[in-house]
Scaffold this active site. Structure first.
Site, PDB file in Angstrom:
ATOM      1  N   ASP A   1       0.855  -1.173   0.000  1.00  0.00           N
ATOM      2  CA  ASP A   1       0.000   0.000   0.000  1.00  0.00           C
ATOM      3  C   ASP A   1       0.901   1.236   0.000  1.00  0.00           C
ATOM      4  OD1 ASP A   1      -2.379   1.669   0.529  1.00  0.00           O
ATOM      5  OD2 ASP A   1      -1.468   1.875   2.520  1.00  0.00           O
TER       6      ASP A   1
ATOM      7  N   ASP B   1      -0.038   5.095   0.826  1.00  0.00           N
ATOM      8  CA  ASP B   1      -0.199   6.114   1.856  1.00  0.00           C
ATOM      9  C   ASP B   1      -0.339   5.479   3.236  1.00  0.00           C
ATOM     10  OD1 ASP B   1      -0.202   8.090  -0.163  1.00  0.00           O
ATOM     11  OD2 ASP B   1      -2.324   7.676  -0.549  1.00  0.00           O
TER      12      ASP B   1
END
Length: 505
Positions: free
Chosen positions: A338, A340
């Site tokens: 992922d 952020d």
């Protein structure tokens, strides 16, 4: 309760029979119901189950087969027991109390990994059963059928659940049973009975199911030549199918070579074997004067010609595909991160490359994976695009800046849709993980996912990938409790997915 489904109408019948049980304080209903929608992700109409009196969720698994769907289902729960129900069974009155009794008895015996229902296949009363009906009725004698079977979570975790390299039904059950027994667990048959009606099928169904011969090749690669004896599955007719194909091929070759007499002998052998096979399938079925007899005889005649060739072709393909198959589950060959909150400090709806700040240790961990020849990818939800807060070009610019700082990504997947879109790529849906695996030339089970919230974990589980949660202030406590693997930082996350080599420093 975990229910894998391909959207058959029988799903509603099953759920209605589940709701209609005599649940009581002594026979409470399920803590939750997980419906695993295993239709291809291209299916645009969402699966909407009927309202149930228990917490219910739908997980889309992308058409990867019952083993993958069951794995996604049980990994999405946290209860100590997980019950699997196929979408084409029906629970008769009294099932709930018998189920609770079976579960209570199994729970008291710590070595018991699973408790299995007794299956009943209703057959027509006005005629003898067809070949397909007799095949379905064989489930009544099946040793490990998971059409209704409850498993202890710790047992599933120990053997890593179902082997998702089995894309079809039947052999994935036997494989799991053999692995559980090898690990010291036992499996028992309970007192409850579950009805398994014969579902409608096309005339070619008996030819189509020969694809299971590929799974037989995988069973032999994993469990050795005596796997049928250990799994108690019976011998089958495959040696006769080989003889039939050899006789046909030999006769054809000899005829083309002009050797008429030997060719005639070989083709006569093929005729005898094919006729014998057809007769063995016809005699137990409808007789003249019974409903459907002419159609069944025609169906048996032409499918008996095709089945030996289909079975042998599928077996050969399986032998080639699964040659040297490693035990489940294979090593991770790619890790998807992922963005952020996981690789970079979270800046909501960031469209400015200058504000990209990798978290501590990000570059070292990614470089470590690349040195170990493990592909590195990026999967990120960017609903700011759908909300009009940032453009797709800005998202790409931020991703490019991240690659400049921590090194290139072998795959970058972005979902620009909002949560209301219900698109199959937005985490926790599996789409981006499956697309990345396909782009990297890998199977989903060879992929790991690292993220900071439950949606990252959910996407990995739905896709059949392994997941590690690295909590941040944005992570909810329940997400941490439900995650199977939790790491304190990226270094530990990488070590959990790619064990062995010394972790990056």
């Amino acid at each position: 309760m975990v229910v894998p489904t391909v959207g058959r109408p029988s799903l509603d019948v099953l759920l209605e029979s589940l709701v209609g049980q005599d649940w009581s304080p002594t026979a409470p209903g399920p803590a939750s119901v997980v419906i695993c929608d295993d239709r291809p992700l291209t299916a645009t109409r969402p699966l909407v189950p009927p309202a149930l009196p228990w917490p219910t969720r739908v997980v889309r698994t992308g058409g990867r087969g019952p083993a993958a769907a069951r794995n996604a289902g049980w990994r999405a729960t946290s209860q100590s027991w997980v019950a699997f129900l196929d979408d084409d069974v029906v629970l008769p009155p009294g099932w709930a109390r018998a189920f609770v009794d079976d579960l209570t008895a199994a729970d008291a015996e710590l070595q018991v990994a699973a408790t299995q229902a007794r299956l009943h296949v209703p057959l027509p009363q006005d005629r003898r059963p067809t070949d397909w009906e007799r095949s379905t009725a064989g489930l009544e004698r099946a040793r490990w059928a998971t059409a209704d079977m409850a498993f202890r979570r710790t047992a599933l975790q120990e053997v890593h659940g179902f082997d998702e390299r089995f894309p079809r039904a039947y052999r994935e059950d036997a494989d799991l049973a053999l692995r559980l027994r090898a690990a010291g667990w036992t499996l028992v048959k309970g007192s409850r009975t579950t009805h398994h009606p014969v579902r409608p099928a096309q005339d070619r169904v008996s030819v189509r199911v020969q694809a299971g011969a590929r799974d037989d090749a995988l069973m032999r690669a994993l469990h050795g030549r005596r796997w049928r004896e250990r799994a108690e599955t019976g011998r089958g007719r495959f040696p006769w199918h080989v003889a039939t194909v050899v006789a046909s091929a030999t006769g054809t070759i000899l005829a083309l070579a002009g050797k008429r007499r030997p060719a005639a002998v070989a083709l006569a052998t093929w005729t005898v074997l094919t006729t014998d096979f057809a007769v063995r399938r016809i005699l137990p079925g409808p007789h003249p004067g019974e409903p459907g007899a002419p159609a069944e005889w025609r169906r048996m005649a032409w499918t008996s010609v095709l089945i030996p060739f289909a079975a042998v072709a599928h077996r050969l393909r399986g032998v080639v595909t699964h040659r040297g198959a490693a035990p489940w589950r294979p090593a991770v060959r790619a890790v998807l991160f992922d963005r952020d909150g996981t690789l970079v400090t979270d800046v909501p709806y960031n469209g400015d490359p200058d504000r990209v700040e990798p978290v501590d240790g990000a570059q070292e961990c990614l470089d470590h994976l690349r040195r170990e020849r493990v592909a590195v990818g990026l999967i990120t939800n960017q609903s700011g695009v759908a909300r009009g807060l940032i453009s797709r070009a800005q998202v790409d610019a931020v991703n490019d800046r991240l690659a400049e700082l921590v090194g290139p990504f072998a795959s970058v997947q972005v979902c620009p849709h909002g949560p209301e879109s219900c698109c199959p790529c937005r985490k926790p849906a599996a789409g981006m993980v499956l697309r990345a695996a396909h782009e990297l030339g890998l199977s989903p089970w060879e992929v790991g996912v690292v993220g900071d919230i439950g949606d990252d974990v959910g996407a990995a589980l739905a896709a059949g990938a392994r997941a590690v949660l690295v909590p941040t202030p944005a992570t909810r406590p329940e997400e941490i409790r439900c995650a199977e693997l939790v790491a304190t930082d990226l270094r530990e996350a990488v070590a959990l997915l790619v064990p062995g080599p010394e972790r990056a420093r």
